[in-house]
Motif scaffolding. Structure first.
Motif, PDB file in Angstrom:
ATOM      1  N   THR A 230      -1.426   8.400  -8.372  1.00 57.62           N
ATOM      2  CA  THR A 230      -2.346   9.334  -9.021  1.00 57.62           C
ATOM      3  C   THR A 230      -3.444   9.743  -8.050  1.00 57.62           C
ATOM      4  OG1 THR A 230      -3.947   7.726  -9.841  1.00 57.62           O
ATOM      5  CG2 THR A 230      -1.941   8.015 -11.144  1.00 57.62           C
ATOM      6  N   ALA A 231      -4.193  10.759  -8.428  1.00 52.96           N
ATOM      7  CA  ALA A 231      -5.304  11.221  -7.586  1.00 52.96           C
ATOM      8  C   ALA A 231      -6.369  10.139  -7.438  1.00 52.96           C
ATOM      9  CB  ALA A 231      -5.911  12.488  -8.186  1.00 52.96           C
ATOM     10  N   ALA A 232      -6.449   9.233  -8.415  1.00 51.69           N
ATOM     11  CA  ALA A 232      -7.451   8.169  -8.367  1.00 51.69           C
ATOM     12  C   ALA A 232      -6.945   6.912  -7.673  1.00 51.69           C
ATOM     13  CB  ALA A 232      -7.897   7.828  -9.789  1.00 51.69           C
ATOM     14  N   GLY A 233      -5.697   6.932  -7.225  1.00 52.59           N
ATOM     15  CA  GLY A 233      -5.123   5.762  -6.569  1.00 52.59           C
ATOM     16  C   GLY A 233      -3.855   5.307  -7.262  1.00 52.59           C
ATOM     17  N   PRO A 234      -3.208   4.268  -6.722  1.00 55.01           N
ATOM     18  CA  PRO A 234      -1.939   3.815  -7.300  1.00 55.01           C
ATOM     19  C   PRO A 234      -2.111   3.206  -8.681  1.00 55.01           C
ATOM     20  CG  PRO A 234      -2.671   2.319  -5.572  1.00 55.01           C
ATOM     21  CD  PRO A 234      -3.589   3.500  -5.529  1.00 55.01           C
ATOM     22  N   VAL A 235      -1.166   3.525  -9.552  1.00 52.43           N
ATOM     23  CA  VAL A 235      -1.104   2.960 -10.898  1.00 52.43           C
ATOM     24  C   VAL A 235       0.249   2.264 -11.023  1.00 52.43           C
ATOM     25  CG1 VAL A 235      -0.870   3.527 -13.356  1.00 52.43           C
ATOM     26  CG2 VAL A 235      -2.683   4.587 -11.988  1.00 52.43           C
ATOM     27  N   TYR A 236       0.266   1.064 -11.602  1.00 50.75           N
ATOM     28  CA  TYR A 236       1.483   0.268 -11.689  1.00 50.75           C
ATOM     29  C   TYR A 236       2.038   0.314 -13.105  1.00 50.75           C
ATOM     30  CZ  TYR A 236      -0.671  -1.063  -7.351  1.00 50.75           C
ATOM     31  OH  TYR A 236      -1.269  -1.004  -6.118  1.00 50.75           O
TER      32      TYR A 236
END
Length: 552
Positions: free
Chosen positions: A442-448
């Motif tokens: 995501t634009a805010a960083g990795p999401v698991y």
């Protein structure tokens, strides 16, 4: 265990030599009679050897020789195991194929392996495919029933039989689930596939009355692993040919297992709706491997059964009975493993008394020389930091068949990369967060995806029976966005996507996790695509919803 030549290629003969009860049935197949009743048929070590030799004579008469790969495409249950035993006894290499694999994928896979022959329950479509490509046609494409009816006395076995394997000899090829693309062909070697199972032999099972139900696909390393263990122990085991609850539950009631081994697929079904109280009345342990199971399902299963004295503290089963009263409920052993790892290499025990600990897979087992969370350069990252899960263990695969380049991509700084994203906590426990290919950027960083699924299944259980979370492209500058494809509980059919998304996002916000950008309700089986081993095909979901937010 003291025999240095023991391994995956000769365990049946070692068991026959060591077990004085070699004529007593211990492995059970099953069928349903004309009245709908479950019929169990037992097979002894000597029965297995006789069937193995019959099949081996057919293969030998048809020119199969040591080192040659043969495709085995037969239904699950005891049958693929018999072909494995026959081919390995000749020193040949069984390429076991789940018959649920899509036909066009199966042909590509068999061509990649370079099989010299194929045995299938129904070889019609395979034969047709090779008529269109005669240069690739194997030497034989045969119906499995032909081997079952073969007059074995008409053929002599080779002078040296069973084949004497060297430690590094290949004994089987096991395909991956294909959830991330075309199935890979994982090599199992004679000694490598036995390494790591020795501690399991010492504490599994606990008592003479124990009985195992093996729901693993027996064309997979998991099914083969449990069959190897059960054979060496003489452990009464029913080898299932179907993983669906409608088939499993009646066999459970007839066999009364104390242990059940499966991929998560069956545990999802058993934990959904009315619990199988009668069939699981004697179950004290559930064994999961492959993908980690979800707490939302585990917490229901451990309400079933009864744990005998001494089954409270150990990771698997006790070395000796402790002076403790039996407790209600069972234990769930969640083992993170794969064909490439050779077995489950991590284990987390959950009981009715356990506190919730989402995505924890516990500590490495004895066979693991080292496990670490790595950065992309192969350096260990600090505890609490997310990275690539790597292991050093003699149980790991020698590599992928006919693909050394692919093998090399999973090797880093002396570790074997499991293909998982994980973190380790200060107590040395590992937490499995995602497959590397499924991380949502995501634009805010990795999401698991797996922690999100955990919350949906545990905290939205009134609505969600099963789910799969994937990332799909957002609008320009948004990166990927997480969405969930959800199967509803039977009594939640009224729920729409908006209701489920609202409930899910409230639970995710409370857990401090990223919220879902959308929810899709899977109301038909095709809306929730499964691979041949029962895993959700996330790659298909990503393709299906690729234009959800872009409109292209």
């Amino acid at each position: 265990m003291t025999e240095p030549t023991l391994g995956a290629g000769n365990f049946l003969d070692q068991a026959i030599a060591a077990n004085p009860q070699r004529a007593v049935p211990f492995v059970y197949s099953h069928h349903t009679d004309h009245r709908g009743a479950v019929v169990l048929r037992g097979h002894s070590l000597l029965d297995l050897a006789a069937l193995r030799d019959q099949y081996a004579r057919w293969y030998w008469a048809n020119g199969v020789r040591p080192g040659e790969p043969v495709g085995v495409v037969v239904g699950e249950g005891l049958e693929p195991l018999l072909h494995f035993l026959a081919l390995s006894a000749l020193g040949a290499v069984p390429a076991l194929v789940n018959d649920a694999m899509r036909h066009e994928v199966m042909v590509r896979y068999l061509n990649h392996v370079g099989v010299v022959g194929i045995v299938a329950d129904d070889p019609t479509r395979l034969a047709s495919a090779y008529r269109e490509d005669p240069l690739r046609r194997p030497r034989f494409i045969t119906m499995a029933a032909e081997i079952q009816a073969f007059d074995a006395e008409s053929v002599r076995l080779p002078e040296v039989y069973p084949y004497r394997h060297d430690p590094d000899d290949v004994v089987a090829l096991i395909h991956s689930s294909g959830t991330t693309g075309t199935p890979k062909s994982t090599i199992l070697a004679h000694r490598q596939f036995w390494d790591g199972k020795q501690p399991r032999m010492l504490r599994f099972p606990a008592e003479p009355y124990d009985r195992l139900m093996s729901l693993m696909p027996h064309t997979h390393a998991g099914g083969l692993s449990y069959f190897l263990t059960a054979t060496l122990l003489g452990l009464p085991t029913v080898v299932m040919s179907d993983w669906r609850r409608a088939v499993v539950e009646p066999v459970m009631e007839a066999f009364q297992p104390t242990m059940v081994a499966s991929f998560p697929r069956t545990f999802v079904e058993l934990a959904t709706g009315e619990l199988p109280v009668k069939g699981a009345a004697k179950v004290h342990s559930w064994f999961n491997t492959g993908d980690s199971a979800h707490y939302g399902h585990i917490r229901r299963l451990v309400q079933l059964g009864e744990r005998p004295a001494g089954l409270i503290e150990p990771w698997l089963l006790p070395h000796q009975k402790a002076e403790q009263p039996a407790l209600p409920g069972s234990q769930f052993i969640d083992g993170l493993g794969s064909s490439e790892m050779g077995m489950a290499l991590f284990g987390q025990v959950t009981t009715p008394e356990s506190a919730r600990d989402d995505r924890c897979v516990g500590k490495p087992l004895e066979v693991v020389l080292k496990a670490a969370v790595l950065d992309e350069s192969g350096d260990e990252v600090p505890d609490g930091t997310v990275g690539l899960l790597g292991v050093v263990t003699p149980s790991r695969t020698p590599g992928y068949w006919n693909n050394p380049k692919l093998t090399g991509t999973f090797e880093l700084a002396g570790y074997w990369l499991t293909g998982d994203v994980a973190r380790r906590d200060a107590d040395g426990n590992f937490h499995h967060l995602d497959r590397t290919v499924d991380v949502i950027d995501t634009a805010a960083g990795p999401v698991y995806s797996l922690p999100i699924e955990e919350v949906l299944l545990a905290d939205c259980a009134d609505l969600v029976q099963d789910c799969s979370v994937v990332g799909v492209p957002g609008a320009a500058g948004e990166g990927q966005r997480p969405i969930a494809v959800v199967r509803l509980q039977a009594d939640a059919g009224h729920a729409d996507a908006a209701l489920v998304q609202d409930a899910a996002n409230k639970a995710l916000a409370a857990a401090g996790l990223a919220e879902l950008a959308a929810v899709s309700i899977a109301r038909e089986p095709q809306d929730f695509p499964l691979g041949p081993t029962g895993k959700v095909l996330k790659r298909e979901l990503r393709t299906r919803f690729a234009t959800l937010f872009t409109g292209r």
